[in-house]
Motif scaffolding. Structure first.
Motif, PDB file in Angstrom:
ATOM      1  N   LYS A 137     -77.155  -0.123  45.111  1.00 18.72           N
ATOM      2  CA  LYS A 137     -76.595  -1.373  45.653  1.00 18.72           C
ATOM      3  C   LYS A 137     -77.103  -1.645  47.076  1.00 18.72           C
ATOM      4  O   LYS A 137     -77.560  -2.744  47.374  1.00 18.72           O
ATOM      5  N   SER A 164     -80.905  -2.454  47.246  1.00 21.30           N
ATOM      6  CA  SER A 164     -81.329  -3.678  46.568  1.00 21.30           C
ATOM      7  C   SER A 164     -81.264  -4.871  47.511  1.00 21.30           C
ATOM      8  O   SER A 164     -81.891  -5.896  47.265  1.00 21.30           O
ATOM      9  N   CYS A 171     -76.470  -2.843  39.621  1.00 23.44           N
ATOM     10  CA  CYS A 171     -76.497  -1.964  40.788  1.00 23.44           C
ATOM     11  C   CYS A 171     -75.408  -0.924  40.665  1.00 23.44           C
ATOM     12  O   CYS A 171     -74.293  -1.224  40.240  1.00 23.44           O
ATOM     13  N   VAL A 229     -72.513   1.030  41.837  1.00 24.48           N
ATOM     14  CA  VAL A 229     -71.500   0.646  42.819  1.00 24.48           C
ATOM     15  C   VAL A 229     -70.720   1.855  43.341  1.00 24.48           C
ATOM     16  O   VAL A 229     -69.721   1.704  44.009  1.00 24.48           O
ATOM     17  N   ASN A 268     -72.022   1.098  34.901  1.00 21.21           N
ATOM     18  CA  ASN A 268     -72.144   0.065  35.935  1.00 21.21           C
ATOM     19  C   ASN A 268     -72.112  -1.349  35.360  1.00 21.21           C
ATOM     20  O   ASN A 268     -72.615  -2.282  35.985  1.00 21.21           O
ATOM     21  N   ALA A 320     -71.556  -5.763  41.091  1.00 20.25           N
ATOM     22  CA  ALA A 320     -72.767  -6.004  41.869  1.00 20.25           C
ATOM     23  C   ALA A 320     -73.727  -6.907  41.143  1.00 20.25           C
ATOM     24  O   ALA A 320     -74.738  -7.292  41.665  1.00 20.25           O
TER      25      ALA A 320
END
Ligand code: ZN
Length: 215
Positions: free
Chosen positions: A117, A120, A139, A141, A200, A214
């Motif tokens: 996260k 990115s 992403c 998290v 995720n 995310a």
């Protein structure tokens, strides 16, 4: 004298027979499983011929041409995908690797990217562009880094090692990549990708009312 000649001819005939037998056995062996190791930094060279073989000869950039580098090999393996690419990488800012992933997406290859996260969102990250192009990105998290650097091509070929998908990693750092089709090695990575992908899933956070997804 004759005895020596006969013995010599016998030895020659035996060695020829053994060579023929060896060649026959080599032919009968099943095709070899792909295993390859690449080291970085990679020599800096033009990679245009990998993306567009027909227009490579008309490339006038200042980089050396016709050089087969570690990075060329890596790009070729990624672009060999015919159905899917699952990528799990901590940092992704390399423009050529971004171009390769976009090329796969435009060919209809299913691309899934799992990344960290925090990284990115840093300047130069390719993640935003890839998302905008319609590629599915998730992403991690969690509170720790998603520090993997591996990719699985067509659920068949594993690319794994120390290399982040950044220019610094490719051109400056000492890094390694192992590329293999060994099922015993590929399968655990497929399973781990699937586990992390599900873990995720933004829908999980929507349902639980936990932290903001995310994706
Ligand atoms: Zn060029």
């Amino acid at each position: 004298m004759w005895t020596v000649k006969v013995v010599s001819l016998g030895v020659l005939a035996l060695s020829l027979s053994l060579e023929l037998l060896y060649r026959l056995l080599c032919r009968l062996k099943p095709s070899k499983t792909l295993n390859e190791v690449l080291f970085f930094p990679s020599e800096v060279a033009c990679v245009e011929h990998i993306f567009s073989p027909t227009s490579a000869q008309s490339c006038f950039c200042l980089l050396p041409h016709g050089v087969e580098t570690s990075f060329c090999r890596l790009l070729r393996h990624i672009l060999s995908a015919s159905s899917s690419l699952d990528l799990c990488v901590f940092a992704f800012s390399n423009l050529d690797l971004g171009r390769a992933v976009l090329a796969l997406h435009s060919r209809g290859i299913t691309v899934r990217i799992l990344t960290d996260k925090d990284y990115s969102a840093i300047s130069g990250s390719q993640i935003g562009l890839l998302r905008k192009a319609g590629i599915c990105v998730r992403c991690d998290v969690g509170s720790v880094y998603m520090h993997h650097k591996f990719a699985v091509v067509d659920n068949r070929l594993l690319i794994t090692g120390s290399l982040n998908w950044t220019l610094t990693a490719v051109q400056s750092n000492m890094e390694n990549i192992l590329i293999t089709e060994e099922p015993d090695l590929v399968l655990p990575f497929i399973e781990e990708f699937q586990r992390l992908w599900m873990h995720n899933d933004p829908a999980r956070y929507h349902r639980s009312g936990d932290q903001t997804p995310a994706e």
